[in-house]
Design a protein around this motif. Structure first.
Motif, PDB file in Angstrom:
ATOM      1  N   SER A   1       0.812  -1.224   0.000  1.00  0.00           N
ATOM      2  CA  SER A   1       0.000   0.000   0.000  1.00  0.00           C
ATOM      3  C   SER A   1       0.842   1.269   0.000  1.00  0.00           C
ATOM      4  O   SER A   1       0.284   2.375   0.060  1.00  0.00           O
TER       5      SER A   1
ATOM      6  N   TRP B   1      -0.594   3.874   2.501  1.00  0.00           N
ATOM      7  CA  TRP B   1       0.400   3.981   3.570  1.00  0.00           C
ATOM      8  C   TRP B   1       1.111   5.336   3.508  1.00  0.00           C
ATOM      9  O   TRP B   1       1.229   6.038   4.533  1.00  0.00           O
TER      10      TRP B   1
ATOM     11  N   TYR C   1      -3.722   2.827   9.543  1.00  0.00           N
ATOM     12  CA  TYR C   1      -2.348   3.282   9.343  1.00  0.00           C
ATOM     13  C   TYR C   1      -2.091   4.571  10.115  1.00  0.00           C
ATOM     14  O   TYR C   1      -1.018   4.752  10.716  1.00  0.00           O
TER      15      TYR C   1
ATOM     16  N   ALA D   1       8.517   3.114   7.893  1.00  0.00           N
ATOM     17  CA  ALA D   1       8.163   1.694   7.911  1.00  0.00           C
ATOM     18  C   ALA D   1       9.349   0.825   8.313  1.00  0.00           C
ATOM     19  O   ALA D   1       9.176  -0.226   8.936  1.00  0.00           O
TER      20      ALA D   1
ATOM     21  N   PRO E   1       2.837  -1.820   9.807  1.00  0.00           N
ATOM     22  CA  PRO E   1       1.725  -1.806   8.853  1.00  0.00           C
ATOM     23  C   PRO E   1       1.220  -3.191   8.486  1.00  0.00           C
ATOM     24  O   PRO E   1       0.090  -3.317   7.999  1.00  0.00           O
TER      25      PRO E   1
END
Length: 336
Positions: free
Chosen positions: A151, A156, A186, A298, A305
């Motif tokens: 994503s 994201w 998110y 991330a 996530p």
């Protein structure tokens, strides 16, 4: 090759299309290896979109580079890359200003997954042409899971933009999240990781609330507006009544980010907004400018996530499984 085509409410099918070919030395051909529906795709599949079918669907994926033009220097065949949802050249005035969703080298709103601003195909396709590979493609950092980051093309990285700049400007801000899909979850993850003092997640779905709670958010099925309760509100429902609720819950000079696709009209509480002095932004994301920062977060170990991924499904099951109601399924293939 095949491209997954939206043909009607709750109905998609594989359709044959010519294999894409390089049309300049700046282009690349990629093969999606982990693709996922954006929250708006659920609305399209339910028949709430504003574009008549048929059209190729999908605009979130991690892909493998298959072929590159002679002038491409940023990626090579075999690399895993994030493919941003919007088409952008990287060199026009808009792109240089970071407004990649408003690139002037292509028709307005050019994107994958819907025939807006031209026909660029969809990322639920066996192969995809990327017109400006160096400008668009972002290599997936080593150690990041393509499934967890499918994503990053949109939801994201959009969630990072909805949240991170505000928490940098207002450390410890109180955050209200009004959502129905992956974006709100998110945002809960990112907000807590970046130091929000309080996160309230409002969603009627108990499973979604459970995920939000795992990120440290308070949750509610529904609440009345919280007078001057939050510095930042993120609305991702596409419902104007829910946007109005978020706006009525802001502190003076608070900020509301609306990431919902408002296909239906409604009324906003303009007098309340005027008296409180709030700022409302409703916008498609200039995602290419934010993907590197979102990927860096991330990879930091402070967010997760992958918890939002509801199902991992084989690529061949797309026509049957995509119309089913899942939070965030990721469709994967091992070849291509």
């Amino acid at each position: 090759m095949r491209e997954l085509t939206y043909v009607g409410r709750h109905s998609v099918e594989w359709r044959e299309a010519p294999d894409p070919e390089l049309q300049s030395d700046q282009e690349a051909i990629v093969a999606p290896v982990a693709a996922t529906p954006c929250d708006v795709d659920s609305a399209i599949l339910a028949g709430h979109g504003f574009i008549d079918p048929p059209f190729a669907l999908g605009h979130e994926c991690v892909a493998k580079v298959v072929e590159t033009g002679a002038a491409v220097t940023g990626v090579t065949p075999g690399d895993l890359v994030v493919v941003p949802w919007s088409i952008n050249c990287g060199t026009c005035d808009a792109c240089r200003a970071g407004l990649t969703a408003h690139c002037t080298s292509v028709p307005h709103m050019a994107m994958y997954g819907a025939p807006i601003g031209g026909s660029w195909g969809g990322l639920f396709s066996d192969l995809v042409r990327v017109p400006w590979a160096d400008a668009m493609l972002v290599p997936l950092p080593s150690g990041l899971d393509p499934v967890a980051m499918a994503s990053a093309s949109d939801n994201w990285s959009l969630s990072w933009r909805l949240t991170a700049p505000h928490l940098k400007a207002r450390p410890g801000a109180r955050v209200l999240v009004v959502a129905r899909g992956s974006i709100g979850l998110y945002v809960c993850d990112i907000a807590r990781a970046l130091g929000a003092s309080d996160v309230l997640y409002v969603d009627p779905d108990p499973h979604h609330r459970e995920i939000a709670e795992s990120y440290g958010a308070r949750t509610a099925e529904a609440v009345e507006p919280v007078h001057q309760g939050f510095d930042l509100a993120v609305e991702a429902t596409g419902r104007v009544d829910q946007l109005a609720f978020a706006l009525k819950s802001l502190t003076p000079e608070g900020f509301c980010e609306s990431a919902g696709n408002h296909f239906r009209p409604g009324e906003l509480p303009l007098l309340d907004m005027y008296l409180t002095g709030v700022t409302l932004r409703i916008a498609r994301d200039n995602v290419r400018a934010h993907i590197p920062d979102a990927l860096e977060l991330a990879g930091s170990g402070t967010v997760d996530p992958a918890r939002v991924v509801s199902h991992v499904i084989d690529w061949e099951q797309l026509p049957d499984a995509l119309p089913e109601k899942h939070l965030k399924p990721v469709f994967v293939r091992t070849e291509g």
